[in-house]
Design a protein around this motif. Sequence first.
Motif, PDB file in Angstrom:
ATOM      1  N   MET A 119       0.851  -1.186   0.000  1.00  0.00           N
ATOM      2  CA  MET A 119       0.000   0.000   0.000  1.00  0.00           C
ATOM      3  C   MET A 119       0.888   1.237   0.000  1.00  0.00           C
ATOM      4  SD  MET A 119      -3.185  -0.846   2.571  1.00  0.00           S
ATOM      5  CE  MET A 119      -4.058  -2.405   2.508  1.00  0.00           C
ATOM      6  N   LYS A 120       0.351   2.320  -0.539  1.00  0.00           N
ATOM      7  CA  LYS A 120       1.123   3.550  -0.680  1.00  0.00           C
ATOM      8  C   LYS A 120       0.935   4.387   0.590  1.00  0.00           C
ATOM      9  CE  LYS A 120       2.487   6.748  -4.321  1.00  0.00           C
ATOM     10  NZ  LYS A 120       3.810   6.125  -4.410  1.00  0.00           N
ATOM     11  N   ILE A 121       1.780   4.116   1.563  1.00  0.00           N
ATOM     12  CA  ILE A 121       1.688   4.795   2.857  1.00  0.00           C
ATOM     13  C   ILE A 121       2.106   6.268   2.711  1.00  0.00           C
ATOM     14  CG2 ILE A 121       2.443   4.763   5.248  1.00  0.00           C
ATOM     15  CD1 ILE A 121       0.778   2.325   4.311  1.00  0.00           C
ATOM     16  N   HIS A 122       3.203   6.497   1.986  1.00  0.00           N
ATOM     17  CA  HIS A 122       3.696   7.853   1.764  1.00  0.00           C
ATOM     18  C   HIS A 122       3.484   8.223   0.298  1.00  0.00           C
ATOM     19  CE1 HIS A 122       5.613   7.619   5.701  1.00  0.00           C
ATOM     20  NE2 HIS A 122       6.122   6.442   5.344  1.00  0.00           N
ATOM     21  N   PRO A 126       7.684   4.725  -2.673  1.00  0.00           N
ATOM     22  CA  PRO A 126       7.094   3.490  -3.215  1.00  0.00           C
ATOM     23  C   PRO A 126       6.161   2.828  -2.202  1.00  0.00           C
ATOM     24  CG  PRO A 126       9.479   3.543  -3.542  1.00  0.00           C
ATOM     25  CD  PRO A 126       9.151   4.670  -2.625  1.00  0.00           C
ATOM     26  N   GLU A 127       5.383   1.863  -2.682  1.00  0.00           N
ATOM     27  CA  GLU A 127       4.470   1.129  -1.812  1.00  0.00           C
ATOM     28  C   GLU A 127       5.246   0.327  -0.765  1.00  0.00           C
ATOM     29  OE1 GLU A 127       0.526   0.271  -4.528  1.00  0.00           O
ATOM     30  OE2 GLU A 127       2.176  -1.172  -4.593  1.00  0.00           O
ATOM     31  N   VAL A 128       4.601   0.129   0.372  1.00  0.00           N
ATOM     32  CA  VAL A 128       5.176  -0.620   1.475  1.00  0.00           C
ATOM     33  C   VAL A 128       4.230  -1.761   1.814  1.00  0.00           C
ATOM     34  CG1 VAL A 128       5.913  -0.521   3.895  1.00  0.00           C
ATOM     35  CG2 VAL A 128       6.311   1.437   2.385  1.00  0.00           C
ATOM     36  N   PHE A 152      -9.768   0.693   2.359  1.00  0.00           N
ATOM     37  CA  PHE A 152      -8.602   0.925   3.217  1.00  0.00           C
ATOM     38  C   PHE A 152      -7.962   2.266   2.848  1.00  0.00           C
ATOM     39  CE2 PHE A 152      -9.413  -3.446   3.776  1.00  0.00           C
ATOM     40  CZ  PHE A 152      -8.829  -3.838   4.967  1.00  0.00           C
ATOM     41  N   PHE A 153      -7.477   2.972   3.880  1.00  0.00           N
ATOM     42  CA  PHE A 153      -6.928   4.314   3.698  1.00  0.00           C
ATOM     43  C   PHE A 153      -5.463   4.334   4.130  1.00  0.00           C
ATOM     44  CE2 PHE A 153     -11.454   4.534   4.247  1.00  0.00           C
ATOM     45  CZ  PHE A 153     -11.868   5.434   3.271  1.00  0.00           C
ATOM     46  N   PRO A 154      -4.554   4.013   3.205  1.00  0.00           N
ATOM     47  CA  PRO A 154      -3.127   3.925   3.566  1.00  0.00           C
ATOM     48  C   PRO A 154      -2.560   5.226   4.115  1.00  0.00           C
ATOM     49  CG  PRO A 154      -3.542   2.952   1.408  1.00  0.00           C
ATOM     50  CD  PRO A 154      -4.791   3.649   1.800  1.00  0.00           C
ATOM     51  N   ALA A 155      -3.099   6.378   3.695  1.00  0.00           N
ATOM     52  CA  ALA A 155      -2.566   7.655   4.173  1.00  0.00           C
ATOM     53  C   ALA A 155      -2.789   7.840   5.674  1.00  0.00           C
ATOM     54  CB  ALA A 155      -3.202   8.811   3.404  1.00  0.00           C
ATOM     55  N   LEU A 156      -3.730   7.092   6.262  1.00  0.00           N
ATOM     56  CA  LEU A 156      -4.007   7.191   7.692  1.00  0.00           C
ATOM     57  C   LEU A 156      -3.218   6.188   8.514  1.00  0.00           C
ATOM     58  CD1 LEU A 156      -7.902   7.602   7.591  1.00  0.00           C
ATOM     59  CD2 LEU A 156      -6.192   9.388   7.993  1.00  0.00           C
ATOM     60  N   TYR A 157      -2.405   5.372   7.856  1.00  0.00           N
ATOM     61  CA  TYR A 157      -1.641   4.335   8.554  1.00  0.00           C
ATOM     62  C   TYR A 157      -0.627   4.969   9.500  1.00  0.00           C
ATOM     63  CZ  TYR A 157       1.579   0.361   9.142  1.00  0.00           C
ATOM     64  OH  TYR A 157       2.372  -0.634   9.657  1.00  0.00           O
ATOM     65  N   LYS A 240     -11.169  16.427  -1.931  1.00  0.00           N
ATOM     66  CA  LYS A 240     -11.400  17.196  -0.711  1.00  0.00           C
ATOM     67  C   LYS A 240     -10.557  16.765   0.476  1.00  0.00           C
ATOM     68  CE  LYS A 240     -16.056  18.993  -1.378  1.00  0.00           C
ATOM     69  NZ  LYS A 240     -17.371  19.221  -0.712  1.00  0.00           N
ATOM     70  N   HIS A 241     -10.028  15.532   0.446  1.00  0.00           N
ATOM     71  CA  HIS A 241      -9.358  15.014   1.638  1.00  0.00           C
ATOM     72  C   HIS A 241      -8.061  14.310   1.248  1.00  0.00           C
ATOM     73  CE1 HIS A 241     -13.013  15.884   3.905  1.00  0.00           C
ATOM     74  NE2 HIS A 241     -13.690  15.303   2.926  1.00  0.00           N
ATOM     75  N   ALA A 242      -6.956  14.816   1.757  1.00  0.00           N
ATOM     76  CA  ALA A 242      -5.652  14.229   1.445  1.00  0.00           C
ATOM     77  C   ALA A 242      -5.539  12.802   1.962  1.00  0.00           C
ATOM     78  CB  ALA A 242      -4.531  15.093   2.041  1.00  0.00           C
TER      79      ALA A 242
END
Length: 895
Positions: A119-122, A126-128, A152-157, A240-242
Amino acid sequence: MPVNGPPQQDIQGCSLAMFNNRCIPLLEAGQNHVDIDPAGYYRGLNLVLTGKDSATGIQYSIEPTRDRFTREREISVVRDYDSLISFTHWIPIARDIYIFPLSNPMDTLTSNVHLKVPMKIHEDRPEVSVFPHRVPNICLGIVNVRTKLRMFFPALYEENNANPSVELTLEQKTAIYEDGLLPTLRVLNPETVTNWPTSYASALIRAKKQNNQYQYGTRPFPEAMVPGLEYDLLRFLAEKHAWARDIVFMTQVQGVKEANQHPPESQEEALEAIFVLMNDLDPRLREEEHCWVDVGLELSEPGFSYQWRTDSHSEIIQHFTCLTAAQASSYVNRPSRQYFRDISAGLLHVSGFRGTFALRDEDPVYIQAYTTDKALIQQLDAGRHGLTMSGRKLLDGCPPEYMQKICELYFDAKENHNCAARLELRLPVKYATTRALRIPEELIWNSILPFERKDWWQWRLVRLMGLSRTLSLQNQAGGQLRGGPDALALTAGIHWMTNGLHSRPDDGSAARDVMCTVLPLTADYRNDALHIQPNAANIQHGDSLPFSEFGAYFFRDIVWPPTADIPRMRRGPVMRNSTFKYVFGMDYQELQRKYRPPAFIPRAMVPHTRVRTQKKFSKRHRMEDPAPAPIFEDLDIDMGRAQQDAGEDLPWEERADYPLDIEEEQECPVLLTKHWNQFCSDLLQKCGNLRNRPLEASHCRLSMEERLHVTDEVYKDINLAMVFNRVQWKKVTGLEWKEAFDLFFPPLKAPIKIQSQNYPGMKYWDDWHNMKTRMQPEDIHVIRNKYWSLFKLLHWVPKPHTDRLWQYQPHEDFRTFPPNYRAQAPQVIVSPASHAPRWEPERVPGAASDVEEESEEEEAEPEVDRREWVNGIAPIPDRILLREEEEESGSDGDI
């Protein structure tokens, strides 16, 4: 011969049936409770629980492998697909989707699925590969009762958080509904929008029932528009939401093995069955890299209970993976987070296993060997699979109702329930039709123990009857001896062993403490029967570790009547105080009071961590001359002047209600700073204690003196353990945060309400009322805006109510710290601008120990908090109970 004085033991091996036949006559002799021979009765119980016959001196050693295959048999082997899991950036559903306007938190993925997904955490990296159950997610909808679709929301990990919360906040759920789902529906299916709630808040109102529970209904979304759903939903949210970027969809089909069973060895049959499994899914999913199917192989025979041999695990793993014999043996014999052995019915040589792997693409990522006898007791409760009872319930009943019902279940199973041995392999979907098509006959013979159905269930019955009757003797006796540490240790052992009869035995730190207390101990670390594998540090200490050398979990020596009026463990290690709390829900002192109620509670017993509630007017903040807060520095407002009475005949606290400028003139910035500090102090001064629990620490861990020095910095620390011993928390919306401020600082002309608790007794509240009375409205407006600016910088505050400041009753909308705490605790709300709070009591200065250090002449016990000692006896050291290489029990459920 007395049960407490056995002759020198003679070890005899026996099969399950032989041991049953030795125990049953002794148990049946005491079944009618008429003309019971006490010595014979205790002899039977001792035999069941310890494996020792006190009359003959024989120590029985259970040898389940005597029931191995010795002749040709008609073994039924069935292949099936039990479940499917996929992770994609598109929605692979080929049917109507029933979407949840209001998602059920129970559908959020919190259980370990035993695989990692990129998943693209950052955003700029690259994906982690991460474990999905550690990534915030929400159930979007269902296709049928067995198929769920999650986002699933990788940016919230939270990468560095060991215990992250994966449940989305109310604000995030609102955004998904109002900024994602509704705009998508207006574009794709505008005719149906009128059937949906106009906002998430209205969906909450509509779904709430009279019992304060929620009804989680669905709305249909047509199959033809599913491609548009994935595109527009992601687009509207990302605009609307990063935190809504790079969303991943999880599709899960679960528990459908009976629907697609097929003969083994036939690739054609396997292919037809996979089409049945994926009937509701897009055919393109079969080419996806991150899609897995649980392939099952089930072995059974009428009239028999098939069980897995413990010594066959490495051979099974070697056959179904690319590991060599040496590698597979090393995998199962070294301490690891990837391999877990599930002892069955307390028999060490009979066990299934769970193992995760990261090998070739065609190899399974997860293998599980288990048996279908769990169908009788399968239930997911508090993170554990299987029926379990609490230790508190064991303290009443002769025997407790729970144990009676399990006995009835075993009696019925003895006549009617065969058990199959089942092997499941989580394979990539592209290999599900070509791998694990069969299980070789030689592997079946080497890995299965075919017990006769009657013998298998009678073993469980015999054990449960011995445990329940011993517990009945304890509860019947009652009195002071019932609350002794050795009697309670036996009860804790009965609790652990009873739950372990039909579920995986608990192996968390508290359970290890119980094992060290009730099982035999050895310092021979080469013993194959050790239950705790030592590391180098343990060996240096020469610690004794629990083991079972006679094939089953047998207690060490038990003291029976008439030597003691109540059955108890022979004196040995004593459980730590926290283990009593974990098992019984009460610490040792509470248990003592249960069985020997005191006439009164001596004040010396009240812990210094319990602070007397400030029920009268709050005390003045102790910072006499604070530096003005920067936000107030430029203010030049006439603060007005109240009437004065500086008579020395008045108590200090009464004089403190009057302006300080009696003694010296103070500037507006200083007075406002002092008022803001008083507000911060008063909130915690009014935080109370557990009702009717005078020996428990206060909800707030700060002393009253510390509370008198509190500033807003305390409310900017999201580690709530710095302030509380226990707490309920909830993250709120911006509107709720503003409503809280309005309750703390009511605006001018706010309606006057009936007198409430806490507020009239706070000095800041009285000062605020006086300020509004004597100052100009425009000045009050300026000051209130300044306070609002400061309030928005806080991360948490008490949840204010119109009738009182603090509420303590458990509420379903709040989460609790500590995480497993479920009783009274103060409610706090967390700012929408803040991260989720943490619970890190180890970072609290001085929390590791609240007692003074022992003198140098006394022997120190550096590893264990003195509060863990019972009756002046040091408990088992931490180094034995906690090991880095193993997970705590109950940390993750399994799917």
